[in-house]
Design a protein around this motif. Structure first.
Motif, mmCIF file in Angstrom:
data_model
loop_
_atom_site.group_PDB
_atom_site.id
_atom_site.type_symbol
_atom_site.label_atom_id
_atom_site.label_comp_id
_atom_site.label_asym_id
_atom_site.label_seq_id
_atom_site.Cartn_x
_atom_site.Cartn_y
_atom_site.Cartn_z
ATOM 1 N N GLU A 21 43.752 62.700 29.786
ATOM 2 C CA GLU A 21 44.810 62.289 30.716
ATOM 3 C C GLU A 21 46.182 62.734 30.201
ATOM 4 O O GLU A 21 47.005 63.225 30.973
ATOM 5 C CB GLU A 21 44.768 60.783 30.941
ATOM 6 C CG GLU A 21 43.594 60.350 31.808
ATOM 7 C CD GLU A 21 43.528 58.855 32.060
ATOM 8 O OE1 GLU A 21 44.544 58.165 31.855
ATOM 9 O OE2 GLU A 21 42.451 58.388 32.463
ATOM 10 N N LYS A 22 46.419 62.583 28.913
ATOM 11 C CA LYS A 22 47.701 63.018 28.324
ATOM 12 C C LYS A 22 47.862 64.530 28.433
ATOM 13 O O LYS A 22 48.948 65.025 28.758
ATOM 14 C CB LYS A 22 47.798 62.563 26.870
ATOM 15 C CG LYS A 22 48.036 61.075 26.732
ATOM 16 C CD LYS A 22 48.116 60.647 25.277
ATOM 17 C CE LYS A 22 48.336 59.143 25.190
ATOM 18 N NZ LYS A 22 48.354 58.660 23.812
ATOM 19 N N GLU A 23 46.799 65.257 28.159
ATOM 20 C CA GLU A 23 46.848 66.721 28.273
ATOM 21 C C GLU A 23 47.105 67.149 29.710
ATOM 22 O O GLU A 23 47.853 68.110 29.954
ATOM 23 C CB GLU A 23 45.547 67.335 27.758
ATOM 24 C CG GLU A 23 45.372 67.213 26.267
ATOM 25 C CD GLU A 23 44.007 67.649 25.759
ATOM 26 O OE1 GLU A 23 43.834 67.674 24.526
ATOM 27 O OE2 GLU A 23 43.104 67.950 26.577
ATOM 28 N N THR A 24 46.517 66.428 30.657
ATOM 29 C CA THR A 24 46.743 66.735 32.066
ATOM 30 C C THR A 24 48.204 66.508 32.438
ATOM 31 O O THR A 24 48.797 67.311 33.159
ATOM 32 C CB THR A 24 45.809 65.901 32.966
ATOM 33 O OG1 THR A 24 44.455 66.227 32.641
ATOM 34 C CG2 THR A 24 46.054 66.179 34.435
ATOM 35 N N GLU A 25 48.776 65.429 31.936
ATOM 36 C CA GLU A 25 50.194 65.152 32.201
ATOM 37 C C GLU A 25 51.083 66.284 31.697
ATOM 38 O O GLU A 25 52.158 66.524 32.245
ATOM 39 C CB GLU A 25 50.617 63.837 31.540
ATOM 40 C CG GLU A 25 50.054 62.609 32.210
ATOM 41 C CD GLU A 25 50.355 61.330 31.449
ATOM 42 O OE1 GLU A 25 51.157 61.361 30.493
ATOM 43 O OE2 GLU A 25 49.776 60.286 31.809
ATOM 44 N N LEU A 26 50.625 67.002 30.674
ATOM 45 C CA LEU A 26 51.369 68.130 30.117
ATOM 46 C C LEU A 26 51.038 69.445 30.830
ATOM 47 O O LEU A 26 51.524 70.501 30.439
ATOM 48 C CB LEU A 26 51.095 68.251 28.618
ATOM 49 C CG LEU A 26 51.566 67.065 27.770
ATOM 50 C CD1 LEU A 26 51.086 67.212 26.325
ATOM 51 C CD2 LEU A 26 53.083 66.937 27.819
ATOM 52 N N ALA A 32 42.189 68.268 33.354
ATOM 53 C CA ALA A 32 42.010 67.604 34.651
ATOM 54 C C ALA A 32 40.623 67.911 35.209
ATOM 55 O O ALA A 32 39.953 67.023 35.750
ATOM 56 C CB ALA A 32 43.093 68.055 35.630
ATOM 57 N N TRP A 52 41.077 63.790 40.457
ATOM 58 C CA TRP A 52 41.162 64.738 39.354
ATOM 59 C C TRP A 52 40.870 66.158 39.799
ATOM 60 O O TRP A 52 41.437 67.115 39.258
ATOM 61 C CB TRP A 52 40.260 64.305 38.204
ATOM 62 C CG TRP A 52 40.778 63.069 37.543
ATOM 63 C CD1 TRP A 52 40.221 61.822 37.560
ATOM 64 C CD2 TRP A 52 42.005 62.932 36.799
ATOM 65 N NE1 TRP A 52 41.008 60.933 36.872
ATOM 66 C CE2 TRP A 52 42.113 61.593 36.399
ATOM 67 C CE3 TRP A 52 43.015 63.821 36.440
ATOM 68 C CZ2 TRP A 52 43.185 61.126 35.642
ATOM 69 C CZ3 TRP A 52 44.079 63.353 35.690
ATOM 70 C CH2 TRP A 52 44.163 62.025 35.302
ATOM 71 N N ILE A 55 44.138 67.380 41.250
ATOM 72 C CA ILE A 55 45.095 67.644 40.171
ATOM 73 C C ILE A 55 44.767 68.980 39.509
ATOM 74 O O ILE A 55 45.655 69.821 39.304
ATOM 75 C CB ILE A 55 45.093 66.503 39.122
ATOM 76 C CG1 ILE A 55 45.540 65.181 39.740
ATOM 77 C CG2 ILE A 55 45.950 66.882 37.907
ATOM 78 C CD1 ILE A 55 46.975 65.106 40.137
#
Length: 108
Positions: A21-26, A32, A52, A55
């Motif tokens: 989730e953190k990597e996706t936010e980046l 994702a 997802w 995203i």
């Protein structure tokens, strides 16, 4: 010899979920997409699966774009969205997207 379901391939630990989730936010489309696979094939949750997948597609994953187009075309019968996502998948280089577009949409 141990036999297990192929669905276990898509299992994630709580720590892995948080990390992805953190990597996706980046901006990681692959993270994702991995979350999409988790909710599609292991911990089935259709709303999270679609979330997802969308995203990953928006972040540029050609496979996610193609899969989303397929979902819109076959499951949701939303041909406008299917065409849009198949065009994006084709432009992103998905090998099957151009053929799908020509067979399903270019007869219009």
């Amino acid at each position: 010899m141990s036999v297990s379901s192929s669905a276990t391939t898509f299992n994630l630990t709580e720590d892995e979920l948080i990390k992805l989730e953190k990597e996706t936010e980046l901006g990681s489309s692959s993270s994702a997409f991995r979350l999409y696979q988790y909710y599609a094939f292991f911990n089935y949750d259709e709303s999270k699966e679609l979330y997802w997948l969308e995203i990953a597609a928006k972040l540029g994953s050609d496979v996610a774009q193609y899969n989303l187009a397929q979902r819109y075309f076959y499951k949701d019968k939303n041909f406008t969205e299917a065409k849009e996502w198949m065009q994006r998948a084709s432009k992103s280089g998905h090998p099957k997207a151009k053929d799908f577009r020509s067979r399903k949409f270019e007869r219009e």
